[in-house]
Scaffold this active site. Structure first.
Site, PDB file in Angstrom:
ATOM      1  N   GLU A 186      64.440 101.115   1.023  1.00  0.00           N
ATOM      2  CA  GLU A 186      64.441 101.530  -0.330  1.00  0.00           C
ATOM      3  C   GLU A 186      63.080 101.987  -0.740  1.00  0.00           C
ATOM      4  O   GLU A 186      62.245 101.407  -1.090  1.00  0.00           O
ATOM      5  CB  GLU A 186      64.724 100.347  -1.254  1.00  0.00           C
ATOM      6  CG  GLU A 186      64.084  99.150  -1.118  1.00  0.00           C
ATOM      7  CD  GLU A 186      64.508  97.998  -1.906  1.00  0.00           C
ATOM      8  OE1 GLU A 186      64.583  98.137  -3.177  1.00  0.00           O
ATOM      9  OE2 GLU A 186      65.047  96.752  -1.436  1.00  0.00           O
ATOM     10  N   HIS A 232      64.596  95.474   3.184  1.00  0.00           N
ATOM     11  CA  HIS A 232      64.886  93.948   3.882  1.00  0.00           C
ATOM     12  C   HIS A 232      66.138  93.938   4.566  1.00  0.00           C
ATOM     13  O   HIS A 232      67.303  94.409   4.407  1.00  0.00           O
ATOM     14  CB  HIS A 232      64.777  92.988   2.756  1.00  0.00           C
ATOM     15  CG  HIS A 232      65.618  93.576   1.695  1.00  0.00           C
ATOM     16  ND1 HIS A 232      66.959  93.244   1.627  1.00  0.00           N
ATOM     17  CD2 HIS A 232      65.440  94.508   0.595  1.00  0.00           C
ATOM     18  CE1 HIS A 232      67.488  93.771   0.332  1.00  0.00           C
ATOM     19  NE2 HIS A 232      66.521  94.390  -0.056  1.00  0.00           N
ATOM     20  N   ASP A 280      69.503  99.434 -10.192  1.00  0.00           N
ATOM     21  CA  ASP A 280      69.702  98.847  -8.965  1.00  0.00           C
ATOM     22  C   ASP A 280      70.801  97.997  -8.941  1.00  0.00           C
ATOM     23  O   ASP A 280      70.733  96.811  -9.699  1.00  0.00           O
ATOM     24  CB  ASP A 280      68.174  98.504  -8.115  1.00  0.00           C
ATOM     25  CG  ASP A 280      68.264  97.834  -6.954  1.00  0.00           C
ATOM     26  OD1 ASP A 280      69.343  97.681  -6.441  1.00  0.00           O
ATOM     27  OD2 ASP A 280      67.056  97.844  -6.494  1.00  0.00           O
ATOM     28  N   ASP A 329      73.602  96.369  -1.346  1.00  0.00           N
ATOM     29  CA  ASP A 329      72.352  96.634  -2.173  1.00  0.00           C
ATOM     30  C   ASP A 329      71.879  98.182  -2.376  1.00  0.00           C
ATOM     31  O   ASP A 329      71.781  98.650  -1.128  1.00  0.00           O
ATOM     32  CB  ASP A 329      71.331  95.967  -1.739  1.00  0.00           C
ATOM     33  CG  ASP A 329      69.900  95.902  -2.527  1.00  0.00           C
ATOM     34  OD1 ASP A 329      70.006  96.233  -3.731  1.00  0.00           O
ATOM     35  OD2 ASP A 329      69.097  95.271  -2.045  1.00  0.00           O
ATOM     36  N   HIS A 343      66.840  88.566   0.731  1.00  0.00           N
ATOM     37  CA  HIS A 343      65.740  89.074   1.425  1.00  0.00           C
ATOM     38  C   HIS A 343      65.623  87.922   2.502  1.00  0.00           C
ATOM     39  O   HIS A 343      65.207  87.125   2.508  1.00  0.00           O
ATOM     40  CB  HIS A 343      64.310  88.945   0.700  1.00  0.00           C
ATOM     41  CG  HIS A 343      64.417  90.097  -0.464  1.00  0.00           C
ATOM     42  ND1 HIS A 343      63.565  91.181  -0.015  1.00  0.00           N
ATOM     43  CD2 HIS A 343      64.844  90.263  -1.288  1.00  0.00           C
ATOM     44  CE1 HIS A 343      63.848  91.971  -1.178  1.00  0.00           C
ATOM     45  NE2 HIS A 343      64.737  91.548  -2.110  1.00  0.00           N
ATOM     46  N   GLU A 367      68.092 103.931  -2.613  1.00  0.00           N
ATOM     47  CA  GLU A 367      68.197 102.670  -1.665  1.00  0.00           C
ATOM     48  C   GLU A 367      69.588 102.826  -1.302  1.00  0.00           C
ATOM     49  O   GLU A 367      70.629 102.982  -1.909  1.00  0.00           O
ATOM     50  CB  GLU A 367      68.111 101.347  -2.610  1.00  0.00           C
ATOM     51  CG  GLU A 367      68.335 100.006  -1.288  1.00  0.00           C
ATOM     52  CD  GLU A 367      68.034  98.778  -2.340  1.00  0.00           C
ATOM     53  OE1 GLU A 367      67.984  98.757  -3.481  1.00  0.00           O
ATOM     54  OE2 GLU A 367      67.979  97.645  -1.346  1.00  0.00           O
TER      55      GLU A 367
HETATM   56 MN    MN Z   1      68.264  96.931  -4.462  1.00  0.00          MN
HETATM   57 MN    MN Z   2      67.044  95.668  -1.963  1.00  0.00          MN
END
Ligand code: MN
Ligand code: MN
Length: 296
Positions: free
Chosen positions: A185, A153, A82, A93, A161, A279
């Site tokens: 995700e 998020h 990630d 992200d 977040h 994600e």
């Molecule tokens: Mn992530």
């Molecule tokens: Mn994330």
């Protein structure tokens, strides 16, 4: 919202993620993976939005390498890599699961399929509960379970977040998507899983909570260093270069005790079953969606 910076960060993160997907990581240590992937992000002109996460098998999220971490990927492991890139605090992200045990290939594919289903239905005005329902349906159709207490998020400048959750299950309490940045995700575990994660003992990702001074001069110097280098975004001990490892670790412990720094525990599947993740970062619009981290 600086859409151009979101797009730039997304292009870099998407490119790096696809290279991560293609590479065979068996025999690599998590330290080597984290450093290499973070260097790929920086080489392309972005900063890292958070330390690369290399969460193996039943660890669903939030593991990053310790300095010189020797934990090594084996030829039966499933690893969620990630990664985050940021330009002026605007974040991309994205995550990919690499899997070296063909028994779990469907778990990985299902996470990808659930993410694609969510992206296909996305536009301004869509209800978050409907997105959760779609993700849950796809995963359960395959005989697997979504991780109910992990979600995507909303994103804001220097904030990963930002308050709104993009659920992986149908859930009460919903909002309608607007034209802002989000991450989706899905996390998928086997039919034997609990479908929930709990906090593990290991904590190796941190972030600044407050800049209030601690009265310890050297700890306060680290506090300033963290603000100057990482702002409020997550960081790892590996990233603290001005002190030697043990010194930095001790100062960090002081800052955590004083609640100036938050430590994130790893998140582990409740029945210790393997977890796959996919994600993307995206911005909904009137006609559909811009997936900033889409594959080049
Ligand atoms: Mn992530
Ligand atoms: Mn994330």
């Amino acid at each position: 919202m600086e859409i151009n910076d979101y797009i730039k960060a997304g292009k870099i993160a998407g490119e790096v993620r696809e290279n991560v997907r293609k590479k065979n990581w068996v025999g690599s240590t998590v330290f080597e993976i984290c450093e290499e992937v973070e260097n790929e992000i920086k080489k392309r002109g972005a900063k890292c939005a958070f330390p690369v996460n290399t969460s193996i098998n039943e660890v669903a999220a939030h593991y990053t390498a310790e300095p010189n971490d020797e934990l090594t990927i084996s030829d039966t492991d499933l690893v969620k890599i990630d990664l985050g890139a940021q330009i002026n605090g605007y974040i991309a992200d994205t995550a990919v699961t690499v899997c070296y045990d063909s028994q779990f290939d469907m778990l990985v594919k299902t996470a990808e399929d659930a993410l694609n289903d969510a992206m296909s239905m996305m536009k301004v005005g869509v209800k978050s509960s409907d997105v959760g329902k779609t993700i849950e349906k796809r995963i359960k159709q395959m005989g697997f379970l979504p991780i109910a207490n992990l979600s995507g998020h909303s994103l804001e400048q220097y904030t990963i977040h930002a308050g709104k959750s993009v659920p992986n299950i149908w859930s009460i309490g919903s909002f309608r998507f607007s034209e802002e940045a989000f991450a989706c995700e899905p996390f998928v575990t086997t039919g034997e899983g609990l479908g929930f994660v709990h906090e593990g003992k290991i904590k190796n990702i941190f972030s600044l909570s407050t800049r209030k001074k601690t009265k310890n001069k050297e700890a306060d110097r680290l506090l300033d260093y963290i603000w100057d280098n990482f702002n409020t975004l997550p960081f790892a001990l590996r990233w603290i270069k001005e002190w030697d490892e043990n010194e930095a670790r001790d100062l960090l412990t002081i800052l955590i005790k004083k609640k100036a720094v938050h430590a994130y525990p790893i998140l582990v599947e409740g029945n210790n079953q393997r977890v796959a993740q996919a994600e993307h970062t995206f911005i909904p619009n009137e006609n559909g969606v811009t997936i900033t981290t889409i594959a080049p």
